[in-house]
Design a protein around this motif. Structure first.
Motif, PDB file in Angstrom:
ATOM      1  N   ALA A 149      -3.497   7.902   2.112  1.00 49.28           N
ATOM      2  CA  ALA A 149      -2.898   8.528   3.296  1.00 49.28           C
ATOM      3  C   ALA A 149      -2.074   7.509   4.052  1.00 49.28           C
ATOM      4  O   ALA A 149      -2.346   6.306   3.995  1.00 49.28           O
ATOM      5  CB  ALA A 149      -3.970   9.099   4.221  1.00 49.28           C
ATOM      6  N   MET A 150      -1.060   7.999   4.726  1.00 47.29           N
ATOM      7  CA  MET A 150      -0.234   7.137   5.579  1.00 47.29           C
ATOM      8  C   MET A 150       0.004   7.840   6.913  1.00 47.29           C
ATOM      9  O   MET A 150       0.117   9.067   6.961  1.00 47.29           O
ATOM     10  CB  MET A 150       1.091   6.803   4.886  1.00 47.29           C
ATOM     11  N   THR A 151       0.041   7.018   7.976  1.00 47.56           N
ATOM     12  CA  THR A 151       0.304   7.559   9.312  1.00 47.56           C
ATOM     13  C   THR A 151       1.219   6.591  10.068  1.00 47.56           C
ATOM     14  O   THR A 151       1.385   5.448   9.665  1.00 47.56           O
ATOM     15  CB  THR A 151      -0.995   7.688  10.148  1.00 47.56           C
ATOM     16  N   SER A 152       1.790   7.081  11.149  1.00 47.91           N
ATOM     17  CA  SER A 152       2.561   6.220  12.060  1.00 47.91           C
ATOM     18  C   SER A 152       1.930   6.271  13.444  1.00 47.91           C
ATOM     19  O   SER A 152       1.599   7.344  13.931  1.00 47.91           O
ATOM     20  CB  SER A 152       3.998   6.715  12.185  1.00 47.91           C
TER      21      SER A 152
ATOM     22  N   ASN B 208       0.834  -1.213   0.000  1.00 44.58           N
ATOM     23  CA  ASN B 208       0.000   0.000   0.000  1.00 44.58           C
ATOM     24  C   ASN B 208       0.864   1.256   0.000  1.00 44.58           C
ATOM     25  O   ASN B 208       0.533   2.244  -0.668  1.00 44.58           O
ATOM     26  CB  ASN B 208      -0.959  -0.014   1.190  1.00 44.58           C
ATOM     27  N   HIS B 209       1.974   1.216   0.733  1.00 40.56           N
ATOM     28  CA  HIS B 209       2.884   2.366   0.679  1.00 40.56           C
ATOM     29  C   HIS B 209       3.443   2.528  -0.736  1.00 40.56           C
ATOM     30  O   HIS B 209       3.553   3.645  -1.257  1.00 40.56           O
ATOM     31  CB  HIS B 209       4.034   2.198   1.685  1.00 40.56           C
ATOM     32  N   ALA B 210       3.806   1.399  -1.370  1.00 32.97           N
ATOM     33  CA  ALA B 210       4.368   1.470  -2.723  1.00 32.97           C
ATOM     34  C   ALA B 210       3.341   2.061  -3.697  1.00 32.97           C
ATOM     35  O   ALA B 210       3.651   2.976  -4.467  1.00 32.97           O
ATOM     36  CB  ALA B 210       4.787   0.071  -3.179  1.00 32.97           C
ATOM     37  N   MET B 211       2.119   1.533  -3.646  1.00 37.15           N
ATOM     38  CA  MET B 211       1.090   2.023  -4.577  1.00 37.15           C
ATOM     39  C   MET B 211       0.717   3.470  -4.273  1.00 37.15           C
ATOM     40  O   MET B 211       0.411   4.239  -5.188  1.00 37.15           O
ATOM     41  CB  MET B 211      -0.135   1.099  -4.535  1.00 37.15           C
ATOM     42  N   GLY B 212       0.782   3.842  -3.006  1.00 37.35           N
ATOM     43  CA  GLY B 212       0.525   5.234  -2.642  1.00 37.35           C
ATOM     44  C   GLY B 212       1.579   6.173  -3.220  1.00 37.35           C
ATOM     45  O   GLY B 212       1.278   7.267  -3.707  1.00 37.35           O
ATOM     46  N   MET B 213       2.839   5.728  -3.189  1.00 40.30           N
ATOM     47  CA  MET B 213       3.923   6.530  -3.794  1.00 40.30           C
ATOM     48  C   MET B 213       3.702   6.671  -5.289  1.00 40.30           C
ATOM     49  O   MET B 213       3.834   7.759  -5.852  1.00 40.30           O
ATOM     50  CB  MET B 213       5.278   5.837  -3.555  1.00 40.30           C
ATOM     51  N   ALA B 214       3.380   5.548  -5.942  1.00 41.36           N
ATOM     52  CA  ALA B 214       3.157   5.570  -7.395  1.00 41.36           C
ATOM     53  C   ALA B 214       2.005   6.515  -7.726  1.00 41.36           C
ATOM     54  O   ALA B 214       2.075   7.305  -8.681  1.00 41.36           O
ATOM     55  CB  ALA B 214       2.851   4.162  -7.896  1.00 41.36           C
TER      56      ALA B 214
ATOM     57  N   GLY C  71       3.770  -0.080  13.440  1.00 41.43           N
ATOM     58  CA  GLY C  71       2.791   1.004  13.512  1.00 41.43           C
ATOM     59  C   GLY C  71       2.734   1.886  12.285  1.00 41.43           C
ATOM     60  O   GLY C  71       2.410   3.075  12.369  1.00 41.43           O
ATOM     61  N   LEU C  72       3.050   1.325  11.106  1.00 43.45           N
ATOM     62  CA  LEU C  72       3.036   2.130   9.881  1.00 43.45           C
ATOM     63  C   LEU C  72       1.796   1.770   9.061  1.00 43.45           C
ATOM     64  O   LEU C  72       1.626   0.624   8.646  1.00 43.45           O
ATOM     65  CB  LEU C  72       4.316   1.874   9.075  1.00 43.45           C
ATOM     66  N   ASN C  73       0.928   2.757   8.848  1.00 38.70           N
ATOM     67  CA  ASN C  73      -0.378   2.508   8.243  1.00 38.70           C
ATOM     68  C   ASN C  73      -0.503   3.183   6.884  1.00 38.70           C
ATOM     69  O   ASN C  73      -0.019   4.298   6.697  1.00 38.70           O
ATOM     70  CB  ASN C  73      -1.470   3.045   9.172  1.00 38.70           C
ATOM     71  N   ALA C  74      -1.167   2.505   5.941  1.00 39.99           N
ATOM     72  CA  ALA C  74      -1.355   3.075   4.600  1.00 39.99           C
ATOM     73  C   ALA C  74      -2.708   2.648   4.056  1.00 39.99           C
ATOM     74  O   ALA C  74      -3.013   1.461   4.023  1.00 39.99           O
ATOM     75  CB  ALA C  74      -0.230   2.619   3.677  1.00 39.99           C
ATOM     76  N   VAL C  75      -3.511   3.621   3.657  1.00 35.95           N
ATOM     77  CA  VAL C  75      -4.864   3.349   3.174  1.00 35.95           C
ATOM     78  C   VAL C  75      -5.063   3.997   1.812  1.00 35.95           C
ATOM     79  O   VAL C  75      -4.758   5.177   1.618  1.00 35.95           O
ATOM     80  CB  VAL C  75      -5.914   3.876   4.181  1.00 35.95           C
ATOM     81  N   LEU C  76      -5.572   3.195   0.873  1.00 39.99           N
ATOM     82  CA  LEU C  76      -5.857   3.677  -0.478  1.00 39.99           C
ATOM     83  C   LEU C  76      -7.369   3.759  -0.684  1.00 39.99           C
ATOM     84  O   LEU C  76      -8.109   2.906  -0.184  1.00 39.99           O
ATOM     85  CB  LEU C  76      -5.310   2.695  -1.519  1.00 39.99           C
ATOM     86  N   ALA C  77      -7.815   4.748  -1.458  1.00 34.04           N
ATOM     87  CA  ALA C  77      -9.233   4.862  -1.827  1.00 34.04           C
ATOM     88  C   ALA C  77      -9.360   4.762  -3.341  1.00 34.04           C
ATOM     89  O   ALA C  77      -8.618   5.412  -4.076  1.00 34.04           O
ATOM     90  CB  ALA C  77      -9.789   6.199  -1.340  1.00 34.04           C
ATOM     91  N   LEU C  78     -10.279   3.915  -3.785  1.00 36.09           N
ATOM     92  CA  LEU C  78     -10.538   3.739  -5.220  1.00 36.09           C
ATOM     93  C   LEU C  78     -11.997   4.084  -5.514  1.00 36.09           C
ATOM     94  O   LEU C  78     -12.859   3.900  -4.654  1.00 36.09           O
ATOM     95  CB  LEU C  78     -10.308   2.269  -5.615  1.00 36.09           C
TER      96      LEU C  78
END
Lengths: 86, 402
Positions: B254-257, B166-172, B392-399
């Motif tokens: 979005a990503m949070t820690s 999710n972090h990778a796809m968020g960066m892309a 504790g590293l969180n990543a959420v994508l919305a489609l």
């Protein structure tokens, strides 16, 4: 050192307390041992007695190993050590 | 800001070796978890996993390639071939120079490490194959993808344990949205199912010996899986100009820690990531119809995740659907979010919500509509994919539908 003293020494070490501060009716909660500390204590117990402790962190109450007090942990270890000898 | 759409998808995972096979399995609620098969498995306490069976590496790669490709690289390349094939893109000139790869992985070439440590420590050999380092490095998959498809722009690997994909796809997504890149190939790949890989997880005592049952009161832990998911993220006008088929729009990220504990999840960290993705995509929370949960099947994750969803959505939490497909394919660690994004695309495009299988007993701490055991037909317009990692590293994508 018998099983009880050895288990207490391991738990005391994890709780950063003197063995004399750990009594049989202490709980992990009162000793300030959290879930990671518990998993580490069980690992240390397995290494010290060369036994395998059946314990799943997802559901401590359903595991075959009772961790509710220091006494129950000592009893569990004594049983496992006896089973291993038989 | 540019709009970002998905124009290709590819995968290999325990449910199937292509996207259509995988979606068919998710629709049927099939379980891809089975008995593990590898050397020394009898020395493990855990004997099940989402292992890819019936896979013949030599059918896809020649001997020279296989001397350089760890299993996680092979999976990434196979998924990339399917995704880029579907997108119908070829990379030349300016497009090649500005398009790249962002991949997630946690263990990288762990199987290669395991095999070679065994050979020098256990078998006492004093010589290893010359390609051990380029084979095991975490960026091997991204690099080989760039070489096979001539992707000459920004390429790198992201490692955030269970949230890596999710972090990778968020960066892309951010790179395409900013206008920096017209196309990014992105996703994740993982292959930790070897003796050392599973042994390490056993130590934490969070693994189930029988099944992954997310949200069920009798859940008893996670089950590891392996595989890859890869997607083509493309700038909307670029895709439209060439008449590409659009699978979904990536709307927010979005990503949070948590900044609190190395293994225990935090409701606040998860909730901030979910709310952040909605804010980033300017999405009304009441329009979210489906969430692909992180849903690992551990006691701690599932109740914390449900509490976070309830916090963010309020009354709407009872109206939306949330399922964990890990019940079917296991936890693919650094590749998991990518395979799970397929369930999100299926929900949007086909109106089919993948189920949470293995669900046996309601848990009052997970009192949401978890789509138990059977897939459901439902029209949804906006979906989320959650990933909450150890550390504790969180990543959420919305489609959403474009």
């Amino acid at each position: 050192m018998d099983i009880k003293d050895k288990v207490i020494a391991i738990i005391a070490d994890q709780a950063v307390l003197e063995p004399s501060d750990v009594t049989l009716d202490s709980t992990l909660d009162t000793l300030g041992i959290d879930s990671l500390g518990l998993v580490e204590s069980i690992f240390a117990i397995e290494e010290a007695f060369d036994i395998s402790v059946p314990f799943n962190a997802n559901d401590p109450s359903e595991s075959d190993f009772d961790i509710s007090t220091v006494a129950s942990i000592v009893a569990g270890v004594e049983r496992l050590v006896a089973e291993q000898k038989s | 800001m540019k709009r970002v759409v998905i124009t290709g998808a590819g995968t290999i995972n325990p449910l199937g070796q292509t996207v259509p096979e995988t979606l068919a399995a998710m629709r049927e609620g099939r379980c891809g978890i089975s008995d593990l098969e590898f050397r020394d498995v009898e020395r493990l306490a855990i004997h099940i996993g989402g292992q890819i069976k019936g896979y013949d590496a030599e059918a896809h790669f020649n001997r020279q390639q296989l001397s350089l490709y760890d299993r996680f690289t092979q999976f990434a390349l196979l998924a990339a071939r399917e995704a880029i094939g579907q997108a119908g893109l070829e990379f030349h000139g300016q497009l090649a120079d500005t398009s790249g790869v962002v991949m997630g992985t946690s263990g990288g070439g762990l199987t290669t490490q395991d095999e070679n440590y065994r050979s020098v420590y256990e078998e006492g050999k004093n010589r290893v194959h010359p390609f051990v380092v380029p084979k095991l490095m975490n960026n091997a998959a991204a690099s080989h993808m760039s070489m096979e498809f001539n992707l000459r722009g920004p390429s790198f690997t992201v490692a955030t344990a269970c949230a890596s994909s999710n972090h990778a796809m968020g960066m892309a997504f951010q790179m395409v949205r900013s206008g920096a890149c017209p196309v990014m190939v992105t996703g994740g790949s993982e292959s930790m199912l070897c003796f050392g890989g599973v042994k390490a997880w056993e130590g934490l005592r969070v693994m189930s010996k029988d099944a992954c049952r997310p949200f069920s009161a009798n859940r008893n832990g996670m089950v590891q899986g392996e595989g890859a998911g890869v997607f083509v993220f493309e700038e909307y006008e670029h895709a439209r100009a060439r008449g590409a088929e659009i699978l979904a729009e990536v709307a927010g990220f979005a990503m949070t820690s948590d900044a609190s504990d190395i293994v225990m999840p935090s409701k606040q960290g998860a909730a901030r990531a979910i709310a952040g993705a909605l804010r980033d995509g300017r999405i009304d929370r009441n329009s979210v119809g489906y969430i692909n949960a992180h849903g690992t099947g551990t006691a701690a994750n599932d109740k914390t995740e449900c509490a976070a969803v309830a916090d963010v959505f309020g009354h709407h939490a009872d109206a939306l659907m949330i399922s964990s497909t890990k019940s079917m394919h296991g936890h693919l660690i650094g590749g998991t979010g990518a395979v799970e994004l397929l369930a999100c695309i299926m929900a949007l495009r086909d109106g089919v919500i993948a189920p949470t299988i293995g669900y046996e007993e309601p848990d009052p701490e997970c009192a949401l509509d978890v789509v138990p055991n059977e897939a459901r037909e439902a029209k949804v317009d906006v979906v989320l994919s959650n990933a909450f990692a150890f550390g504790g590293l969180n990543a959420v994508l919305a489609l959403r539908n474009p």
